[in-house]
Scaffold this motif. Sequence first.
Motif, mmCIF file in Angstrom:
data_model
loop_
_atom_site.group_PDB
_atom_site.id
_atom_site.type_symbol
_atom_site.label_atom_id
_atom_site.label_comp_id
_atom_site.label_asym_id
_atom_site.label_seq_id
_atom_site.Cartn_x
_atom_site.Cartn_y
_atom_site.Cartn_z
ATOM 1 N N PRO A 522 -19.298 21.721 -6.835
ATOM 2 C CA PRO A 522 -19.977 22.964 -7.211
ATOM 3 C C PRO A 522 -21.330 23.077 -6.513
ATOM 4 O O PRO A 522 -21.858 22.097 -5.984
ATOM 5 N N GLU A 523 -21.896 24.258 -6.536
ATOM 6 C CA GLU A 523 -23.203 24.480 -5.918
ATOM 7 C C GLU A 523 -24.267 23.604 -6.567
ATOM 8 O O GLU A 523 -25.126 23.033 -5.897
ATOM 9 N N VAL A 524 -24.190 23.502 -7.896
ATOM 10 C CA VAL A 524 -25.101 22.630 -8.643
ATOM 11 C C VAL A 524 -24.270 21.881 -9.676
ATOM 12 O O VAL A 524 -23.488 22.497 -10.405
ATOM 13 N N LEU A 525 -24.425 20.541 -9.728
ATOM 14 C CA LEU A 525 -23.724 19.753 -10.736
ATOM 15 C C LEU A 525 -24.712 19.462 -11.869
ATOM 16 O O LEU A 525 -25.621 18.643 -11.722
ATOM 17 N N GLU A 526 -24.525 20.171 -12.971
ATOM 18 C CA GLU A 526 -25.471 20.033 -14.085
ATOM 19 C C GLU A 526 -25.043 18.881 -14.984
ATOM 20 O O GLU A 526 -24.170 19.006 -15.834
ATOM 21 N N CYS A 527 -25.681 17.726 -14.774
ATOM 22 C CA CYS A 527 -25.379 16.518 -15.543
ATOM 23 C C CYS A 527 -26.696 15.804 -15.854
ATOM 24 O O CYS A 527 -27.060 14.822 -15.184
ATOM 25 N N PRO A 528 -27.438 16.267 -16.828
ATOM 26 C CA PRO A 528 -28.768 15.703 -17.099
ATOM 27 C C PRO A 528 -28.738 14.252 -17.547
ATOM 28 O O PRO A 528 -29.774 13.571 -17.474
ATOM 29 N N GLN A 529 -27.553 13.758 -18.019
ATOM 30 C CA GLN A 529 -27.471 12.364 -18.480
ATOM 31 C C GLN A 529 -26.788 11.456 -17.457
ATOM 32 O O GLN A 529 -26.601 10.271 -17.715
ATOM 33 N N LEU A 530 -26.432 12.001 -16.316
ATOM 34 C CA LEU A 530 -25.678 11.227 -15.324
ATOM 35 C C LEU A 530 -26.512 10.081 -14.768
ATOM 36 O O LEU A 530 -27.666 10.252 -14.380
ATOM 37 N N GLU A 531 -25.897 8.876 -14.726
ATOM 38 C CA GLU A 531 -26.563 7.690 -14.182
ATOM 39 C C GLU A 531 -25.925 7.208 -12.887
ATOM 40 O O GLU A 531 -26.585 6.578 -12.070
ATOM 41 N N ILE A 532 -24.638 7.484 -12.728
ATOM 42 C CA ILE A 532 -23.946 6.983 -11.539
ATOM 43 C C ILE A 532 -22.989 8.041 -11.000
ATOM 44 O O ILE A 532 -22.251 8.662 -11.753
ATOM 45 N N LEU A 533 -23.037 8.250 -9.685
ATOM 46 C CA LEU A 533 -22.158 9.198 -9.007
ATOM 47 C C LEU A 533 -21.477 8.491 -7.841
ATOM 48 O O LEU A 533 -22.132 8.009 -6.922
ATOM 49 N N PHE A 534 -20.144 8.412 -7.897
ATOM 50 C CA PHE A 534 -19.333 7.810 -6.845
ATOM 51 C C PHE A 534 -18.456 8.896 -6.234
ATOM 52 O O PHE A 534 -17.657 9.527 -6.940
ATOM 53 N N LEU A 535 -18.564 9.131 -4.945
ATOM 54 C CA LEU A 535 -17.654 10.022 -4.233
ATOM 55 C C LEU A 535 -17.088 9.240 -3.060
ATOM 56 O O LEU A 535 -17.837 8.800 -2.182
ATOM 57 N N ARG A 536 -15.781 9.072 -3.050
ATOM 58 C CA ARG A 536 -15.147 8.281 -1.988
ATOM 59 C C ARG A 536 -14.136 9.139 -1.245
ATOM 60 O O ARG A 536 -13.259 9.743 -1.858
ATOM 61 N N GLY A 537 -14.281 9.197 0.079
ATOM 62 C CA GLY A 537 -13.354 9.964 0.901
ATOM 63 C C GLY A 537 -11.973 9.364 0.912
ATOM 64 O O GLY A 537 -11.754 8.220 0.495
ATOM 65 N N GLY A 538 -11.007 10.112 1.386
ATOM 66 C CA GLY A 538 -9.622 9.660 1.395
ATOM 67 C C GLY A 538 -9.326 8.770 2.576
ATOM 68 O O GLY A 538 -9.560 9.139 3.721
ATOM 69 N N GLY A 539 -8.809 7.556 2.313
ATOM 70 C CA GLY A 539 -8.381 6.649 3.375
ATOM 71 C C GLY A 539 -9.540 6.094 4.168
ATOM 72 O O GLY A 539 -10.699 6.182 3.795
ATOM 73 N N ARG A 540 -9.190 5.502 5.321
ATOM 74 C CA ARG A 540 -10.193 4.884 6.179
ATOM 75 C C ARG A 540 -10.848 5.877 7.123
ATOM 76 O O ARG A 540 -11.842 5.573 7.759
ATOM 77 N N GLU A 541 -10.278 7.064 7.246
ATOM 78 C CA GLU A 541 -10.875 8.077 8.099
ATOM 79 C C GLU A 541 -11.835 8.915 7.263
ATOM 80 O O GLU A 541 -11.472 9.428 6.206
ATOM 81 N N PRO A 542 -13.112 9.061 7.672
ATOM 82 C CA PRO A 542 -14.079 9.812 6.870
ATOM 83 C C PRO A 542 -13.622 11.244 6.617
ATOM 84 O O PRO A 542 -13.120 11.928 7.504
ATOM 85 N N SER A 543 -13.782 11.682 5.354
ATOM 86 C CA SER A 543 -13.467 13.064 5.007
ATOM 87 C C SER A 543 -14.645 13.954 5.376
ATOM 88 O O SER A 543 -15.799 13.605 5.131
ATOM 89 N N SER A 544 -14.356 15.115 5.959
ATOM 90 C CA SER A 544 -15.415 16.068 6.283
ATOM 91 C C SER A 544 -15.761 16.832 5.014
ATOM 92 O O SER A 544 -14.920 17.530 4.455
ATOM 93 N N LEU A 545 -16.981 16.656 4.537
ATOM 94 C CA LEU A 545 -17.350 17.202 3.243
ATOM 95 C C LEU A 545 -18.729 17.832 3.319
ATOM 96 O O LEU A 545 -19.656 17.256 3.884
ATOM 97 N N THR A 546 -18.842 19.018 2.770
ATOM 98 C CA THR A 546 -20.145 19.675 2.690
ATOM 99 C C THR A 546 -20.671 19.542 1.267
ATOM 100 O O THR A 546 -20.022 20.011 0.316
#
Length: 795
Positions: A522-546
Motif C-alpha cells: 500500500p501507499e502507506v502501511l499504518e502499523c504503529p505497533q510494528l516491530e519487525i518487517l520482513f519482505l523476501r523476493g521470490g526465488g534466487r532472482e531479485p524481484s522488481s519491487l517499488t
Amino acid sequence: MAEIILTVVVEVVKCLAPPAYREISYLRESKYTSNLQNLKTEVDNLKYERESLLRQVNEAELNGEKIYENVENWLAGANNVIVEAEKVTDKATASERCFGGLCPNLKTRRELSKDAGRQKEAVVKVRGDGKFDRISYRTAPEDIRLIPNKDYEPFESRLSTLRSILSALEDRDVNMLGIYGMGGIGKTTLAEEVARKVKSDKLFDQVVFVEVSQKQDIRKIQGVIADKLGLKLHEESNEGRAGRLCEGIKKVKKILIVLDNIWENLNLGNVRIPLGDGCKVLLTARSLNVLSEKMDCRTNFPVGVLNEEEAWSLFKKMAGDYVEGSELEEVARNVAKECAGLPVSIVTVARALRSKSIREWKDALEQLRRPSSSNFKDVQPAAFKAIELSYNKLGRDDLKNIFLLIGYTAIASIDDLLMCGMGLGLFQGVNKIEEARNRVHTLVRTLKASCMLLDHESFLDEELFSMHDVVRDVAISIASTERNVFTATDEQVDGCREWSDGSAIKHCTSIVLHDIKTNLLPEVLECPQLEILFLRGGGREPSSLTIPNNFFERMIEVRVVNLTYMYLQSLPSSLGLLSNLRTLSLCYCGLPDLSVVGDLKKLEILRLRGSTIKKLPVQVGELTWLKLLDLRDCCYLEVIPPNILSKLSHLEELYIDQSFRYWEMEVGGVKNASLEELKHLPNLTSLELHVYDVSTLPRGLLLEKLERYSIRIGDDEESNGSWCREFSLDLNDKICLKDSLIVQLQRIEDLELRGLQEQDVDYIRNELVKVGSSHLKRLRMRGLDPALSSAESEV
C-alpha cells in the motif's frame, strides 16, 4: 693385512676365472661399501619422495578428496621396500667383522653386498613408479541423512512398510513410489531409513536425498542433487543447468533420488530427473492425492500412528527410563497416550517433561486432555497440543521469543537470528555482538535439546539449523494469536481480507511476507505497533519491487527491517523516519542509492551482503552507533570513500571479503579509504578482510583484540569456509615475513603461508615456539621450494 690378501685373490680370480670374478668381487671392501652407500642414498631419496607425496595426500584428504588406489598401493609398496632395505643396512652395521674383529666376515659381507645391490634396484624401480599426474579426485560429501542413526527405532509397524518399499524398489516396473501420512507421523524418518538401507545393501550405486518443502525452488533442488553427485552446474540458463544435471544422473548406473516433503506437483521434467534406465524416485507427502493425482505416482505406502507399546517405548527413550517403575509411570503412560501415537508429539512432550516433578507431569496431562483452542488446518489436534505444551514448558521468555521468531520468519542461520534478535532487543543484559552470538548459540542448543529445532548441515561460514514443518505450523499459529504476527506468501496476500482492508494489520507487531513477486504494497502501511518487517523476493532472482515513498511513515516503532532478494528502484525517503530502527538488512538486493540510511541515527546493524551497491555512501559515516557492517559478496563495490570507517567508533564487527580490492586506489575520481582507518575502531572484535595489494597493509594492525577474524593477504581467493581466527599470507617481493603480522601469532587458529623460502621455515618454527601456539589448530605452508610445495598439518 686381510684386505690386502683379499685384493690379491680377487685380481688373480679375475685373470684365471672371469665368471667367478662377479661373485668374489662382492667380497672387496670398496664394492661392499659402495653398494651399501648407494642403497642408503636411494633409500633417502625414496623417503623424501614418500614424505612429499604423503603431505599431498593429507592435504587432499583434508579437502574431502579421495586418493587414487594406485597412489595408496605405491605408498604401501614404498614402505615395504624401505623396511627391507633398512634390514640390510642394519645387518651390515651388526656383522662387520669376525675372529674378534681381526678379519672381515667374508660370508656375511658377500651376502649383504649382493642384497644391497638387489635392494637398490628395487628402490630405484619403486621411485620410477612414483610419478603421478593426479593423486586424488573430488567426491561428493557424505549426506548426513545417510549416516546410520543410533536414535532410529525399528518399530514393527514401520518394518513391514520398510520391507514393502524395498521390495518395490527392486521391481523393474516401478520407477516412482511414494510415502504418505499426516504431519509429524514419521514419513521423513522412514524415507531416511530406506535410503540408508538401500545404500548399505548396495541396491543402488548412488542415493540422493533432497528436501523439497512447501516453497518449491527448482534451481535449489537441482543444486542439491548436483552437489551430492559431485557435479558443477556452471550454466546460467535453467535449460543448461537441467541438461548438465540430466547427463550427470545418467552416468550413474543405478540411482535413487528421494524427494522429501512434496506439497504440490513437482515437474520432474523441469528438474530433468530421467525416470527409468536405472533412475528411481521416492516421494514423501502429507496427502495421497498429491502423490497419486498431482505426481501420478501409482505405488504408494501409508504411514500410520505408532501402536500403544511402540509409543510408550519411544516415550521412555526420550523422557528417560526412570519413568518406568516409579511414581511417575501411571501419569507418564497417560501422557504418552494423549500424544496419539504421533512421533513428533511423543518426542517433543517427552523431552519437555524430562526430569520434571510429578506435579508438572500432572499439569501437562491436564493440558493435553483439554480441547485444542486451535483449528490450524495443517496440524492434527493431538500434535498441536503436544507441541504447544512443549512450547509452554520452555519456561524462559527468551527461549519462547526465539522459538516463535524462528518459526514465523523462517530464519535458518545463527547469523540471521543474531541480527534480528539484537535489533528486537531480545537478549536482556547483552550489549556486545560477540556476547549476543554466544547467547544465540546457547538458545539454539537448548531448543535442539528440546526437539524444537533440528540439526542442519552448515554451509561455508553459515551455521545452520532447521525446524520441522509441523513445529513451524504450530509456532506460526501461536505467534499469530499471542503476538499479532501476520505471515503469508505472495499468493496468500493477494485477495487476503486482513491485508486489503488493513483492519487487522494495523495491530500487528510483526509482518513477514515471503516470495513477493508483485507490487502489492500500500501507499502507506499504518502499523504503529510494528516491530519487525520482513519482505523476501521470490526465488534466487531479485524481484522488481517499488516501495511507495511514504510506505514507512506510520510504523515509527519498527526496529528490524529485512528486505531480501529484491531489485529496489530506490529506497523510499520515509525509511529515514524510522528513528527506532536498529537492524537494516538489504541482502542480495539491487540498490541504486543508499544515502537515506544516514538518517537512521540509532542503527546498530547494517547488512548489505550480496547487494549491487557500487559505492558506500558517505552518509554511512553518520551512523556512529553502528556495531556491525556486512559488505560480503558485494561484487560491484568499487568505492569506499575515506574517513567513513574511522568514524564508526562503536563498530564491533566488519565483514569485507574478496569482493573489494581497491584500498587507497582512485576509482571514478574518488580516492578509496585506507586500511589505516581500522586502527581507529577501538571496539572491533570481528574482522573478515581480503587484501590483494600488500603495500596497502598498515603496520601495527593489531590482532590481539580480535575474537574472530579471517584475514587473507595476497591473490589466493580460496578460503577455509568456516573460520574463527584464520590468517593467510602470500609472500612476495613486496613483503618480508619478519615485517608481517606473523609476529602476533598468539591467537591464530588457522595459519596459511604461501610463497615460503626454505630459510623462512626455521623463522616460523622459532616464532611459534617464542610466542606460544596453544590456539593453533591448522598450519599450512606452501613454498617456492619443491620441498615446501604443499605442506599441511593439524596441530
